[in-house]
Design an enzyme around this catalytic site. Structure first.
Site, PDB file in Angstrom:
ATOM      1  N   LYS A  33       0.826  -1.213   0.000  1.00  0.00           N
ATOM      2  CA  LYS A  33       0.000   0.000   0.000  1.00  0.00           C
ATOM      3  C   LYS A  33       0.857   1.259   0.000  1.00  0.00           C
ATOM      4  O   LYS A  33       0.628   2.163  -0.812  1.00  0.00           O
ATOM      5  CB  LYS A  33      -0.913  -0.024   1.235  1.00  0.00           C
ATOM      6  CG  LYS A  33      -1.587   1.297   1.571  1.00  0.00           C
ATOM      7  CD  LYS A  33      -2.417   1.188   2.816  1.00  0.00           C
ATOM      8  CE  LYS A  33      -1.589   1.011   4.057  1.00  0.00           C
ATOM      9  NZ  LYS A  33      -0.786   2.213   4.407  1.00  0.00           N
ATOM     10  N   THR A  34       1.811   1.336   0.902  1.00  0.00           N
ATOM     11  CA  THR A  34       2.647   2.539   1.005  1.00  0.00           C
ATOM     12  C   THR A  34       3.467   2.729  -0.262  1.00  0.00           C
ATOM     13  O   THR A  34       3.606   3.859  -0.767  1.00  0.00           O
ATOM     14  CB  THR A  34       3.579   2.431   2.228  1.00  0.00           C
ATOM     15  OG1 THR A  34       2.778   2.307   3.408  1.00  0.00           O
ATOM     16  CG2 THR A  34       4.462   3.666   2.346  1.00  0.00           C
ATOM     17  N   ASP A 225      -4.712   7.917   2.959  1.00  0.00           N
ATOM     18  CA  ASP A 225      -4.194   6.622   3.405  1.00  0.00           C
ATOM     19  C   ASP A 225      -5.108   6.046   4.489  1.00  0.00           C
ATOM     20  O   ASP A 225      -5.773   6.789   5.211  1.00  0.00           O
ATOM     21  CB  ASP A 225      -2.774   6.826   3.951  1.00  0.00           C
ATOM     22  CG  ASP A 225      -2.083   5.518   4.281  1.00  0.00           C
ATOM     23  OD1 ASP A 225      -2.467   4.483   3.719  1.00  0.00           O
ATOM     24  OD2 ASP A 225      -1.149   5.537   5.109  1.00  0.00           O
ATOM     25  N   GLU A 226      -5.131   4.713   4.625  1.00  0.00           N
ATOM     26  CA  GLU A 226      -5.918   4.015   5.661  1.00  0.00           C
ATOM     27  C   GLU A 226      -7.356   4.518   5.690  1.00  0.00           C
ATOM     28  O   GLU A 226      -7.922   4.820   6.749  1.00  0.00           O
ATOM     29  CB  GLU A 226      -5.264   4.197   7.047  1.00  0.00           C
ATOM     30  CG  GLU A 226      -3.832   3.701   7.142  1.00  0.00           C
ATOM     31  CD  GLU A 226      -3.713   2.186   7.203  1.00  0.00           C
ATOM     32  OE1 GLU A 226      -4.729   1.500   6.968  1.00  0.00           O
ATOM     33  OE2 GLU A 226      -2.604   1.691   7.469  1.00  0.00           O
ATOM     34  N   GLN A 256      -9.493  -4.674   7.219  1.00  0.00           N
ATOM     35  CA  GLN A 256      -8.676  -4.240   8.350  1.00  0.00           C
ATOM     36  C   GLN A 256      -9.303  -3.063   9.110  1.00  0.00           C
ATOM     37  O   GLN A 256      -8.603  -2.331   9.803  1.00  0.00           O
ATOM     38  CB  GLN A 256      -7.272  -3.876   7.876  1.00  0.00           C
ATOM     39  CG  GLN A 256      -6.513  -5.055   7.277  1.00  0.00           C
ATOM     40  CD  GLN A 256      -5.091  -4.727   6.929  1.00  0.00           C
ATOM     41  OE1 GLN A 256      -4.249  -4.532   7.790  1.00  0.00           O
ATOM     42  NE2 GLN A 256      -4.817  -4.657   5.640  1.00  0.00           N
ATOM     43  N   ARG A 602      -0.229 -10.738  10.228  1.00  0.00           N
ATOM     44  CA  ARG A 602       1.021 -10.161  10.762  1.00  0.00           C
ATOM     45  C   ARG A 602       2.172 -11.146  10.591  1.00  0.00           C
ATOM     46  O   ARG A 602       3.332 -10.755  10.656  1.00  0.00           O
ATOM     47  CB  ARG A 602       0.890  -9.843  12.259  1.00  0.00           C
ATOM     48  CG  ARG A 602      -0.152  -8.816  12.682  1.00  0.00           C
ATOM     49  CD  ARG A 602      -0.127  -7.568  11.872  1.00  0.00           C
ATOM     50  NE  ARG A 602      -1.098  -7.660  10.792  1.00  0.00           N
ATOM     51  CZ  ARG A 602      -1.123  -6.833   9.745  1.00  0.00           C
ATOM     52  NH1 ARG A 602      -0.226  -5.876   9.642  1.00  0.00           N
ATOM     53  NH2 ARG A 602      -2.038  -6.971   8.798  1.00  0.00           N
TER      54      ARG A 602
END
Length: 661
Positions: A33-34, A225-226, A256, A602
């Protein structure tokens, strides 16, 4: 010109080089994503878009800095003038420039939590006849914040907080809220909620219509973002800013969305395509983080979840690794032993301790693990920076227990007495001296002396505590330490927590105390042995907090979002624990499922899931619990299952109950 197709996978490249118009990028866990956002910025700069006309909104300052640094590495100093930051920081920046239209000067003060409490406290004292019986200032501030973020009246929120506002009219609380707003105006100040509220007001008020039009014209591209974590204010803020050019790019993952309890609205991301006609949706599903076996489990978790954007994580890594392991164990003692055994084995295979994380649903679920890992001497860190035995409420209970065991424990007496209203450190010290620097709970004379020395406002609270102390040693003689803690909690400390904290936080702290009672009741060396172990853990903290040390991470799942580790352990996958009992009762299973998805994703290499079949009760007994629904839903072929169901050697002891095995 950069060939972005050589730097990104096809979906990332499509998102980074997309043409104009609304775009929703559904970035599943570990899919870059980043990286995609950073290259989007670089692409826009290369296309000749002035950097100062790009707005990049994030949820943490760290994320904003990281993206700018990475964009700068790609595009050079041209990116320096991008508007980048958190929603709060961007709103503050706009309000310092244009807030005069709303009556604020550029130098307005941003007040912190301590300032807020001081203002509310002063207002209550000045305007409420019986201030000491009014709602606590912390609770008032929480109500005001909820009202702001939900767009509701303070009196409506106050009416909902029944346990906190008993005996107080909601309109009286609303009046304090009005005075608080007036006082902030008088000071020319804003709190954190005001930054969002006034930032949005800047875009909606007729007084500042020209500012809105200018900003809408100025920002050619708005990147968020997010996006799944946005609340209503934040979603409306970005919608308005992007309304003219319609170049809004929302990046997030509905799988998420785990922060609805603090205001996130999953509807924002789910309804984004409906709000933005012609919206293009790009899914990032190629996972660079985890081995295929971990992703197989992650895909099963969300397979039947209602109301979702369907996504399937596809592994880029081809190393097969090992299947996730599911351990069915007797209780939390066996669970802790097995986790430590696997940590030692992983370390012997070459993993550093910092490659390993133990992630849990709630903080109280880590008590046994923290004690076991400390006694084993394995270095660890807790992401919150506060271990269970460092938390205020746990220290309060331990002080009470230490005083029962040792009448000459001055520090415990001072901490215990200062829990009473109107008692400060100096007053407590004077009491200690007058008692002859000893407090024997078995002495009726001592108990009576304390009551006589207390200030008037503390006397009513002392009565139930006195009763708890009178019968404490009787419980200890019967080896019923759980009842000692239960009396202290029921007669005094539960009310204290409800006065000090909002309902959800008070409940979490009570769960910690219940688990503490269960652990003490089952400790092989009784209360004194438990207290000695805790003291040793406190000494170990110096080593644990060394920032340069290689350490295992202990964290709640909420705090672990956005992070990753090669080896992940998840304890307490049992009904009532994960999913939590409260979430099940309140029909919030969707978010619990998303939380399990987050913890599974994770893990990079190895994932270990544990399901104890027995829970300890505060009285030292045990009761059976079923495996979590999330464990049951994993097909047998996707996980290696191991059953360690033998109870500890002392299972016939009262601590472990009778009749189950």
């Amino acid at each position: 010109m950069t060939d972005f197709s050589t730097l990104l996978n096809p979906e990332q490249c499509a998102a980074a080089t997309a043409g104009d118009g609304p775009l929703l990028v559904l970035a599943a866990a570990g899919t870059g994503k980043t990286r995609t956002l950073v290259h989007r910025v670089a692409y826009l700069i290369e296309q000749g878009v002035p950097a100062e006309r790009i707005l990049l909104l994030t949820f943490t300052n760290r994320a904003a800095r990281e993206m700018l640094e990475r964009a700068q590495a790609l595009s050079g100093d041209a990116v320096a003038s991008i508007w980048s930051g958190t929603f709060h920081s961007i709103c503050a920046r706009l309000l310092r420039r244009y807030g005069a239209g709303l009556g604020y000067q550029p130098g307005f003060q941003i007040i912190d939590e301590d300032d807020q409490k001081k203002i509310i406290g002063d207002l209550v004292k000045a305007n409420v006849p019986n201030a000491k019986d009014f709602v606590k200032k912390e609770s008032i501030l929480k109500m005001i914040s909820e009202a702001v973020n939900e767009g509701r009246e303070v009196k409506d929120i106050a009416a909902r907080w029944q346990t906190k506002t008993a005996g107080v009219e909601p309109n009286a609380i609303a009046k304090i809220a009005e005075l608080y707003e007036a006082r902030k105006r008088e000071l020319g100040a804003m709190d954190f909620d005001d930054l969002l509220v006034n930032g949005l007001k800047l875009l909606t008020s007729e007084k500042t219509a020209r500012v809105r039009e200018m900003l809408q014209e100025h920002f050619l591209y708005v990147l968020v973002d997010e996006y799944q974590d946005t609340n209503g204010l934040q979603a409306e803020f970005t919608d308005i800013l992007a309304a003219k050019h319609r170049n809004i790019m929302a990046v997030g993952d509905d799988f998420q969305c785990i922060y609805t309890w603090r205001g996130a609205q999953i509807e924002n991301i789910m309804e984004f395509p409906k709000r933005w006609e012609g919206c293009r949706v790009i899914k990032l599903e190629r996972n660079y983080r985890s081995v295929p076996q971990v992703l197989d489990v992650a895909n099963v978790v969300m397979r039947d979840s209602p109301r979702q954007f369907e996504k399937t994580l596809r592994p880029v890594r081809r190393d097969m690794g090992t299947r996730p392991a599911i351990f069915t164990v007797y209780d939390d003692t066996v669970q802790a032993d097995e986790i430590l055994k696997q940590i030692v084995e992983a370390h012997s295979r070459g993993y550093r301790y910092s490659d390993i994380a133990i992630l849990y649903r709630s903080h109280f679920q880590s008590i046994k693990i923290q004690m076991s890992i400390a006694k084993r001497g394995i270095p660890f860190r807790i992401t919150s920076g506060v271990g269970v035995f460092e938390q205020v409420h746990v220290k309060d209970v331990l002080a009470y227990l230490r005083l029962i065991v040792n009448p000459r424990d001055e520090l415990s007496f001072l901490r215990f007495v200062c829990l009473l209203p109107g008692v400060g450190e100096k007053g407590a010290m004077k009491m200690w001296d007058k008692l002859g620097r000893s407090f024997d709970i078995d002495s009726a004379e001592c108990r009576e002396a304390v009551g006589n020395l207390l200030p008037a406002k503390a006397k009513s609270a002392w009565a139930p505590l006195k009763k708890a102390l009178e019968i404490a040693h009787e419980h200890l003689n019967e080896d019923s330490i759980g009842e000692v803690i239960e009396d202290f909690t029921d007669l005094f400390y539960e009310d204290y927590l409800n006065d000090e904290y909002e309902e959800a936080e008070a409940e979490d702290r009570l769960n910690d105390i219940k688990e503490l009672a269960a652990q003490i009741s089952s400790h092989e060396e009784g209360l004194e042995g438990f207290l000695a172990d805790v003291a040793l853990m406190t000494n170990f903290d110096v080593k644990r907090n060394d920032p340069n040390q290689d350490r295992v991470t202990l964290s709640t799942i909420h705090q672990a979002k956005g992070m990753e580790w090669p080896v992940v352990f998840v304890p307490w996958l049992s009904e009532g624990m994960f999913p939590s009992a409260k979430a099940t009762e309140e029909n919030r299973m969707d978010e619990e499922r998303r939380l399990f998805y987050v913890v599974v994703t994770r893990a990079k290499d190895e994932l270990y899931l544990y399901s104890p079949q027995m829970r300890k009760s505060a009285d030292g007994g045990v009761f059976p619990v079923d495996a979590s629904i999330f464990i049951k839903e994993i097909p047998p072929e996707l996980a290696a299952r191991r059953r360690i169901y033998s109870p500890p050697p002392a299972y016939n002891d009262r601590r472990y109950g009778r009749g189950y095995f």
